[in-house]
Design a protein around this motif. Sequence first.
Motif, PDB file in Angstrom:
ATOM      1  N   LYS A 202       0.842  -1.210   0.000  1.00  0.00           N
ATOM      2  CA  LYS A 202       0.000   0.000   0.000  1.00  0.00           C
ATOM      3  C   LYS A 202       0.866   1.245   0.000  1.00  0.00           C
ATOM      4  CE  LYS A 202      -4.053  -1.623   2.531  1.00  0.00           C
ATOM      5  NZ  LYS A 202      -4.732  -1.467   3.819  1.00  0.00           N
ATOM      6  N   GLU A 203       1.951   1.195   0.763  1.00  0.00           N
ATOM      7  CA  GLU A 203       2.856   2.355   0.817  1.00  0.00           C
ATOM      8  C   GLU A 203       3.490   2.605  -0.557  1.00  0.00           C
ATOM      9  OE1 GLU A 203       5.688   2.290   4.094  1.00  0.00           O
ATOM     10  OE2 GLU A 203       6.924   3.801   3.062  1.00  0.00           O
ATOM     11  N   LEU A 204       3.910   1.523  -1.209  1.00  0.00           N
ATOM     12  CA  LEU A 204       4.488   1.657  -2.560  1.00  0.00           C
ATOM     13  C   LEU A 204       3.484   2.321  -3.497  1.00  0.00           C
ATOM     14  CD1 LEU A 204       6.196  -1.840  -3.041  1.00  0.00           C
ATOM     15  CD2 LEU A 204       7.373   0.354  -2.990  1.00  0.00           C
ATOM     16  N   ALA A 205       2.236   1.835  -3.452  1.00  0.00           N
ATOM     17  CA  ALA A 205       1.194   2.380  -4.331  1.00  0.00           C
ATOM     18  C   ALA A 205       0.947   3.849  -4.010  1.00  0.00           C
ATOM     19  CB  ALA A 205      -0.082   1.559  -4.192  1.00  0.00           C
ATOM     20  N   ALA A 206       0.922   4.183  -2.707  1.00  0.00           N
ATOM     21  CA  ALA A 206       0.674   5.574  -2.303  1.00  0.00           C
ATOM     22  C   ALA A 206       1.797   6.489  -2.780  1.00  0.00           C
ATOM     23  CB  ALA A 206       0.529   5.648  -0.790  1.00  0.00           C
ATOM     24  N   LYS A 207       2.990   5.927  -2.930  1.00  0.00           N
ATOM     25  CA  LYS A 207       4.134   6.719  -3.388  1.00  0.00           C
ATOM     26  C   LYS A 207       4.270   6.739  -4.909  1.00  0.00           C
ATOM     27  CE  LYS A 207       6.806   6.738   0.800  1.00  0.00           C
ATOM     28  NZ  LYS A 207       7.868   6.153   1.625  1.00  0.00           N
ATOM     29  N   GLY A 208       3.256   6.268  -5.588  1.00  0.00           N
ATOM     30  CA  GLY A 208       3.248   6.347  -7.053  1.00  0.00           C
ATOM     31  C   GLY A 208       3.914   5.177  -7.750  1.00  0.00           C
ATOM     32  N   MET A 209       4.249   4.146  -6.972  1.00  0.00           N
ATOM     33  CA  MET A 209       4.838   2.958  -7.595  1.00  0.00           C
ATOM     34  C   MET A 209       3.694   2.082  -8.136  1.00  0.00           C
ATOM     35  SD  MET A 209       8.029   3.527  -7.200  1.00  0.00           S
ATOM     36  CE  MET A 209       8.786   4.926  -6.356  1.00  0.00           C
ATOM     37  N   ASP A 210       4.030   1.273  -9.126  1.00  0.00           N
ATOM     38  CA  ASP A 210       3.029   0.475  -9.805  1.00  0.00           C
ATOM     39  C   ASP A 210       3.032  -0.942  -9.226  1.00  0.00           C
ATOM     40  OD1 ASP A 210       1.095   0.246 -11.755  1.00  0.00           O
ATOM     41  OD2 ASP A 210       2.498  -0.485 -13.268  1.00  0.00           O
ATOM     42  N   ILE A 211       1.855  -1.427  -8.843  1.00  0.00           N
ATOM     43  CA  ILE A 211       1.753  -2.770  -8.262  1.00  0.00           C
ATOM     44  C   ILE A 211       1.108  -3.698  -9.281  1.00  0.00           C
ATOM     45  CG2 ILE A 211       0.771  -4.152  -6.373  1.00  0.00           C
ATOM     46  CD1 ILE A 211       2.949  -2.048  -5.538  1.00  0.00           C
ATOM     47  N   GLN A 212       1.806  -4.760  -9.643  1.00  0.00           N
ATOM     48  CA  GLN A 212       1.301  -5.708 -10.638  1.00  0.00           C
ATOM     49  C   GLN A 212       1.516  -7.140 -10.160  1.00  0.00           C
ATOM     50  OE1 GLN A 212      -0.585  -4.569 -13.008  1.00  0.00           O
ATOM     51  NE2 GLN A 212      -0.074  -2.383 -12.817  1.00  0.00           N
ATOM     52  N   SER A 213       1.083  -8.100 -10.953  1.00  0.00           N
ATOM     53  CA  SER A 213       0.982  -9.492 -10.475  1.00  0.00           C
ATOM     54  C   SER A 213       2.130 -10.401 -10.924  1.00  0.00           C
ATOM     55  CB  SER A 213      -0.341 -10.076 -10.985  1.00  0.00           C
ATOM     56  OG  SER A 213      -0.388 -11.463 -10.802  1.00  0.00           O
TER      57      SER A 213
END
Length: 307
Positions: A202-213
């Motif tokens: 969640k922190e990565l996503a909040a910092k603009g990083m892209d979360i993928q599978s």
Amino acid sequence: MRRFLVLTFFLLMFAGVVTVSAKTVQERRAERLLRLHAAASSQSSDTSSSTVAPLSSSSALRADPHPGMGAATSSVGVPAVDRKDIRFKIPILVYHHIRPYGGWAKSSWSTRLSVSPKNFDKQMQWIVDHDYTTINLDTYVKIRNGEIPGPVKPVVITFDDGNLNSFTEGLPVLEKHRLTATWYIIPQRFGARDFISKDQVKELAAKGMDIQSHTLNHLLLTRLPQNELDWELREGKRVLEELVGKPVLHLAYPATTHNAFVRQRTVAAGYATATLMDPRIASEKDDLIILPRIMMEDGTRLEKWLP
Ligand SMILES: [Zn+2]
């Protein structure tokens, strides 16, 4: 006539033997890669390997009808862009561990999959110094499809496996250089030692990083029956979508293993792209469902890959 039939029979037999042995070699290679990969992933933890799901269930030993690892462009996925004016060449880099050298054999996967924090910083500095812009895979697809022009020098940075050190060592370096990256996450490893947690995703996503599978369990996909294969692809995607509240449309095949059936199920599961490790830069002719990525090692010189 009889002679002809006998000859044909032997030719067919020979072709069969060649096909079977090629399949075996390929499968063995994929299995070895997956094991080495898993071993390297758990290198810094004694317990993490126990959290990695078994290689495959017994039903997954089904014969592989479509051996296709490293195969040429398939017909599945988004159709290749038929526009001669597009000069599409965006490098995709893949990192695994950001950690200091741990004394492993030089040629081992533990060594090959690790970049020291110091050299990662140098590589990111090189990217900034040479005016590259990091983009995510949604943007990659839009540029590739001619929907947007994109930056002058785009590059995609990815991390496989969700190793904790990619968060503790990699993220601060990216932030320092104002770069973004894509993390291919294995949800079943949440809560395991040395892997990124749900809160960290969640922190990565909040910092603009892209979360993928990177699928639910990181299994050898070519060995799974359809129901298990679909579950790996869809559930891995669903869990991450629920966690970050955004569509997850991009996949990295565990251990780079895929075949025509896996690719077809990947598209059916709703993925727009799927990546593997293959040291070259994709052009507009490449199928989006088997995109090559350049594996970054500690000594990789970016000038070799990024013109
Ligand atoms: Zn992996």
